[in-house]
Design a protein around this motif. Structure first.
Motif, short mmCIF file in Angstrom:
data_model
loop_
_atom_site.label_atom_id
_atom_site.label_comp_id
_atom_site.label_asym_id
_atom_site.label_seq_id
_atom_site.Cartn_x
_atom_site.Cartn_y
_atom_site.Cartn_z
N MET A 88 2.04 -6.68 14.53
CA MET A 88 0.81 -6.43 13.43
C MET A 88 1.17 -7.44 12.38
O MET A 88 2.30 -7.61 11.83
CB MET A 88 0.89 -4.93 12.75
CG MET A 88 -0.07 -4.59 11.53
SD MET A 88 0.13 -2.96 10.82
CE MET A 88 1.18 -3.64 9.58
N LEU A 89 0.08 -8.43 11.97
CA LEU A 89 0.23 -9.28 11.16
C LEU A 89 -1.10 -9.17 10.23
O LEU A 89 -2.07 -9.44 10.30
CB LEU A 89 0.14 -10.71 11.90
CG LEU A 89 1.32 -10.94 12.76
CD1 LEU A 89 0.96 -12.30 13.61
CD2 LEU A 89 2.62 -10.88 12.11
N LEU A 90 -0.74 -8.57 9.10
CA LEU A 90 -1.77 -8.19 7.97
C LEU A 90 -1.73 -9.03 6.75
O LEU A 90 -0.61 -9.15 6.11
CB LEU A 90 -1.67 -6.63 7.61
CG LEU A 90 -2.77 -6.11 6.63
CD1 LEU A 90 -4.07 -6.42 7.18
CD2 LEU A 90 -2.38 -4.82 6.36
N ASN A 91 -2.86 -9.51 6.34
CA ASN A 91 -2.69 -10.03 4.91
C ASN A 91 -3.72 -9.52 4.06
O ASN A 91 -4.85 -8.98 4.41
CB ASN A 91 -3.36 -11.57 5.00
CG ASN A 91 -3.23 -12.56 3.85
OD1 ASN A 91 -4.43 -12.06 2.90
ND2 ASN A 91 -2.40 -13.05 3.63
N MET A 92 -3.30 -8.99 2.70
CA MET A 92 -4.19 -8.38 1.74
C MET A 92 -4.21 -9.11 0.38
O MET A 92 -3.26 -9.91 -0.11
CB MET A 92 -3.28 -6.92 1.56
CG MET A 92 -3.56 -6.04 2.69
SD MET A 92 -3.00 -4.40 2.35
CE MET A 92 -1.25 -4.50 1.62
N GLN A 93 -5.26 -9.20 -0.22
CA GLN A 93 -5.68 -9.98 -1.27
C GLN A 93 -6.49 -9.29 -2.07
O GLN A 93 -7.74 -8.98 -1.74
CB GLN A 93 -6.19 -11.36 -0.90
CG GLN A 93 -5.97 -12.34 -1.91
CD GLN A 93 -6.12 -13.76 -1.63
OE1 GLN A 93 -6.85 -14.09 -0.46
NE2 GLN A 93 -5.68 -14.94 -2.34
N GLY A 94 -6.38 -8.98 -3.45
CA GLY A 94 -7.12 -8.46 -4.52
C GLY A 94 -7.62 -9.89 -5.49
O GLY A 94 -6.91 -10.68 -6.07
N SER B 151 -17.48 -8.37 -9.12
CA SER B 151 -16.68 -7.15 -8.93
C SER B 151 -15.28 -7.43 -8.68
O SER B 151 -14.86 -8.35 -8.31
CB SER B 151 -17.38 -6.22 -8.14
OG SER B 151 -17.23 -6.75 -6.62
N THR B 152 -14.19 -6.11 -8.63
CA THR B 152 -12.98 -6.20 -8.34
C THR B 152 -13.31 -5.83 -6.70
O THR B 152 -13.56 -4.74 -6.76
CB THR B 152 -12.29 -5.17 -9.17
OG1 THR B 152 -12.22 -5.73 -10.61
CG2 THR B 152 -10.61 -5.63 -8.56
N LYS B 153 -12.27 -6.66 -5.96
CA LYS B 153 -12.07 -6.31 -4.53
C LYS B 153 -10.83 -6.57 -3.90
O LYS B 153 -10.01 -7.21 -4.53
CB LYS B 153 -13.08 -7.33 -3.92
CG LYS B 153 -14.58 -7.35 -4.22
CD LYS B 153 -15.71 -8.58 -3.89
CE LYS B 153 -15.10 -9.75 -4.91
NZ LYS B 153 -16.02 -9.51 -6.32
N VAL B 154 -10.75 -5.85 -2.89
CA VAL B 154 -9.65 -6.11 -1.80
C VAL B 154 -10.19 -6.56 -0.47
O VAL B 154 -10.73 -5.72 0.16
CB VAL B 154 -8.64 -4.87 -2.21
CG1 VAL B 154 -7.47 -5.17 -1.19
CG2 VAL B 154 -8.13 -4.69 -3.55
N THR C 71 -13.87 -6.34 3.39
CA THR C 71 -13.55 -6.42 2.17
C THR C 71 -14.06 -4.99 1.60
O THR C 71 -15.16 -4.72 1.55
CB THR C 71 -14.28 -7.62 1.21
OG1 THR C 71 -13.78 -8.70 1.85
CG2 THR C 71 -13.93 -7.54 -0.08
N LEU C 72 -13.03 -4.51 0.66
CA LEU C 72 -13.45 -3.18 0.11
C LEU C 72 -13.90 -3.58 -1.31
O LEU C 72 -12.88 -4.17 -2.27
CB LEU C 72 -12.30 -2.30 0.03
CG LEU C 72 -12.25 -0.96 -0.58
CD1 LEU C 72 -13.44 -0.27 -0.40
CD2 LEU C 72 -11.00 -0.29 -0.57
N ASP C 73 -15.04 -3.10 -1.87
CA ASP C 73 -15.44 -3.71 -2.93
C ASP C 73 -15.10 -2.28 -4.03
O ASP C 73 -15.64 -1.16 -4.05
CB ASP C 73 -17.04 -3.65 -3.33
CG ASP C 73 -17.50 -4.08 -4.68
OD1 ASP C 73 -16.89 -3.82 -5.55
OD2 ASP C 73 -18.23 -5.01 -4.70
N LEU C 74 -13.98 -2.12 -4.63
CA LEU C 74 -13.57 -1.08 -5.52
C LEU C 74 -14.45 -0.83 -6.84
O LEU C 74 -14.56 0.25 -7.03
CB LEU C 74 -12.04 -1.52 -6.41
CG LEU C 74 -11.13 -1.89 -4.95
CD1 LEU C 74 -9.54 -2.22 -5.86
CD2 LEU C 74 -10.61 -0.48 -4.40
N PRO D 240 -11.71 -15.09 -3.04
CA PRO D 240 -10.35 -15.22 -3.79
C PRO D 240 -10.17 -16.88 -4.20
O PRO D 240 -10.72 -17.75 -3.36
CB PRO D 240 -9.18 -14.81 -3.08
CG PRO D 240 -9.87 -14.72 -1.67
CD PRO D 240 -11.37 -14.62 -1.74
N VAL D 241 -9.53 -17.08 -5.13
CA VAL D 241 -9.22 -18.47 -5.75
C VAL D 241 -7.60 -18.70 -5.55
O VAL D 241 -7.08 -17.62 -5.26
CB VAL D 241 -9.67 -18.76 -7.21
CG1 VAL D 241 -11.20 -18.78 -7.15
CG2 VAL D 241 -9.05 -17.85 -8.15
#
Length: 214
Positions: free
Chosen positions: A122-128, A37-40, A82-85, A135-136
């Motif tokens: 605040m130190l946030l990292n986001m990846q989709g 699936s597509t995830k963030v 992780t949010l499964d879009l 993620p690769v």
């Protein structure tokens, strides 16, 4: 006999209505994700707990209907959710169609079990990404940092990374989610390409933040 049969039919109808209403309004603890699936994912690299509320606007579901989703998330220091879009859009274990855009409005703040300091960073990292559980190397990650934010008292019932998703706006309208506790606002657009890669555009960047794609 007829009266008994009518009573049984009535009870079945009531049960079906209750299930239908529950399906429309219930919240889901969405810690599980699908393989393809597509995830963030959201990673908290700060020294305090990170809390965010989000509205995922006008998501076009696989069946063609449009739905808003509301997200309530907590991450401990070093934690992630992780949010499964694809999951919320009804695509299950498939990546979202090429060209899909997802608009997210988010309010963010810092919390701690015991408030030992008045402020922290605040130190946030986001990846989709899509197609794999993790993620690769060529999946873009986006770092968002905001210095010297106030630290609030963490609710007693939050003891681990938590992500709850629902279709009821009340999910993010409870006490402890006001602007004083979640002072940072962001608006992002996630776009999925034909290969399942996810890029992010910060329509409204976080106040005083630094955003870097790596």
């Amino acid at each position: 006999m007829k009266s008994t049969r009518n009573s049984i039919i009535l009870l079945v109808l009531i049960a079906l209505i209750a299930v239908a209403v529950s399906g429309c309004t219930s919240n889901t603890n969405s810690t599980s994700v699908n393989q393809s699936s597509t995830k963030v994912a959201f990673f908290n690299n700060g020294s305090t707990w990170f809390h965010f509320n989000a509205v995922i606007e006008n998501v076009t579901l696989k069946n063609g209907t449009v739905q808003n989703f509301y997200v309530d998330g907590y991450m401990k220091p070093g934690g992630n959710v992780t949010l499964d879009l694809s999951g919320i859009a009804g695509y299950g274990n498939q990546q979202l169609p090429a060209g899909t855009t997802v608009r997210v409005m988010a309010w963010k703040g810092l919390f701690n079990q015991t408030v030992a300091s008045n402020s922290s960073d605040m130190l946030l990292n986001m990846q989709g990404w899509s197609k794999t559980l993790a993620p690769v190397s060529d999946d873009l990650a986006y770092n968002v940092s905001v210095p010297n934010l106030p630290v609030n008292q963490l609710p007693a019932n939050i003891t681990d990374n938590t992500l709850i998703i629902g279709t009821d706006p009340a999910l993010i309208q409870g006490s402890g989610n006001n602007s004083a506790m979640l002072p940072i606002f962001e608006e992002e657009i996630f776009t999925v390409d034909a290969n399942g890669k996810v890029t992010m555009v910060f329509v409204t960047p976080a106040t005083l933040c630094n955003i870097l794609a790596i």
